[in-house]
Design a protein around this motif. Sequence first.
Motif, PDB file in Angstrom:
ATOM      1  N   THR A  62       7.566 -21.688   2.816  1.00  0.00           N
ATOM      2  CA  THR A  62       7.114 -22.627   3.842  1.00  0.00           C
ATOM      3  C   THR A  62       6.802 -21.894   5.143  1.00  0.00           C
ATOM      4  OG1 THR A  62       8.452 -24.370   2.834  1.00  0.00           O
ATOM      5  CG2 THR A  62       7.698 -24.756   5.089  1.00  0.00           C
ATOM      6  N   LEU A  63       7.677 -20.958   5.534  1.00  0.00           N
ATOM      7  CA  LEU A  63       7.431 -20.194   6.761  1.00  0.00           C
ATOM      8  C   LEU A  63       6.166 -19.340   6.638  1.00  0.00           C
ATOM      9  CD1 LEU A  63      11.007 -18.928   7.759  1.00  0.00           C
ATOM     10  CD2 LEU A  63       9.784 -20.957   8.578  1.00  0.00           C
ATOM     11  N   ASN A  66       2.785 -21.024   6.955  1.00  0.00           N
ATOM     12  CA  ASN A  66       2.414 -21.394   8.315  1.00  0.00           C
ATOM     13  C   ASN A  66       2.002 -20.194   9.171  1.00  0.00           C
ATOM     14  OD1 ASN A  66       2.793 -24.425   8.919  1.00  0.00           O
ATOM     15  ND2 ASN A  66       4.452 -23.879   7.520  1.00  0.00           N
ATOM     16  N   LYS A  69       3.258 -19.412  12.751  1.00  0.00           N
ATOM     17  CA  LYS A  69       3.467 -20.577  13.616  1.00  0.00           C
ATOM     18  C   LYS A  69       4.833 -21.163  13.268  1.00  0.00           C
ATOM     19  CE  LYS A  69      -0.601 -21.942  12.326  1.00  0.00           C
ATOM     20  NZ  LYS A  69      -1.541 -22.737  11.695  1.00  0.00           N
ATOM     21  N   CYS A  71       7.769 -23.539  12.178  1.00  0.00           N
ATOM     22  CA  CYS A  71       7.953 -24.730  11.336  1.00  0.00           C
ATOM     23  C   CYS A  71       9.092 -25.522  11.951  1.00  0.00           C
ATOM     24  CB  CYS A  71       8.343 -24.335   9.918  1.00  0.00           C
ATOM     25  SG  CYS A  71       7.066 -23.459   9.033  1.00  0.00           S
ATOM     26  N   SER A  72       8.893 -26.799  12.113  1.00  0.00           N
ATOM     27  CA  SER A  72       9.938 -27.621  12.730  1.00  0.00           C
ATOM     28  C   SER A  72      11.116 -27.767  11.775  1.00  0.00           C
ATOM     29  CB  SER A  72       9.390 -29.000  13.093  1.00  0.00           C
ATOM     30  OG  SER A  72       9.200 -29.766  11.920  1.00  0.00           O
ATOM     31  N   GLU A  75      10.417 -30.547   9.361  1.00  0.00           N
ATOM     32  CA  GLU A  75       9.511 -30.158   8.271  1.00  0.00           C
ATOM     33  C   GLU A  75      10.259 -29.348   7.216  1.00  0.00           C
ATOM     34  OE1 GLU A  75       5.518 -27.353   7.630  1.00  0.00           O
ATOM     35  OE2 GLU A  75       6.266 -27.740   9.654  1.00  0.00           O
ATOM     36  N   LEU A  76      11.053 -28.370   7.667  1.00  0.00           N
ATOM     37  CA  LEU A  76      11.806 -27.535   6.736  1.00  0.00           C
ATOM     38  C   LEU A  76      12.832 -28.371   5.964  1.00  0.00           C
ATOM     39  CD1 LEU A  76      12.234 -24.430   9.024  1.00  0.00           C
ATOM     40  CD2 LEU A  76      11.039 -24.457   6.819  1.00  0.00           C
ATOM     41  N   SER A 122      10.300 -19.418  12.293  1.00  0.00           N
ATOM     42  CA  SER A 122       8.989 -18.868  11.959  1.00  0.00           C
ATOM     43  C   SER A 122       9.170 -17.541  11.228  1.00  0.00           C
ATOM     44  CB  SER A 122       8.127 -18.670  13.212  1.00  0.00           C
ATOM     45  OG  SER A 122       8.624 -17.594  13.987  1.00  0.00           O
TER      46      SER A 122
END
Length: 135
Positions: A62-63, A66, A69, A71-72, A75-76, A122
Amino acid sequence: DKHTALREIAAAVHSLLRRLPQEPALKEANKAWVLDAVSWILQAPEGQAIKLTATEKTFVETLMENAGKPCSRDELASVLSRRQTTFENRHLDAVASRLRRKISSLTNTEAPIRSVYGIGYSFSANGTIGDRRPD
C-alpha cells in the motif's frame, strides 16, 4: 520587525533541511527496494531478502503503490482490516514498528518506512512492486 526576521530564518532553515536528505538519494537513485507481491519478499537495494507476513506485505504494498505520498492511518487500517474485523491505530503502529526492526536487523540500514505526523506513513525510498509468477 523581529517576528518577520525569525520567520525568514525559520523558512530558510526548513528549506535547507528539506534539501539535505535528497543528496544521498540522488547518488543511490538506481538502487531500489523491490516487493515481490507473489512470494511476499521485500528485497533491499543491496540484495538482502526480507520475508514478510501477509499484514506486512499488504502494508508495504500500500505504501509503495502511493509512491512516496503519505498514506493516511484510516486508509491503511481499511486495507489491513480486510483480513480481520477491527484494526486499531495501536495495531497499525505495532506493524510499522515490527517491520522497521525486521528490515533494520536484516539489512543493517534504516527502513524506508516513515511516520508522517498527523497523517500516517509513507515509503521514503525508490521502490517497485513485481511478481515472479512461474511461466
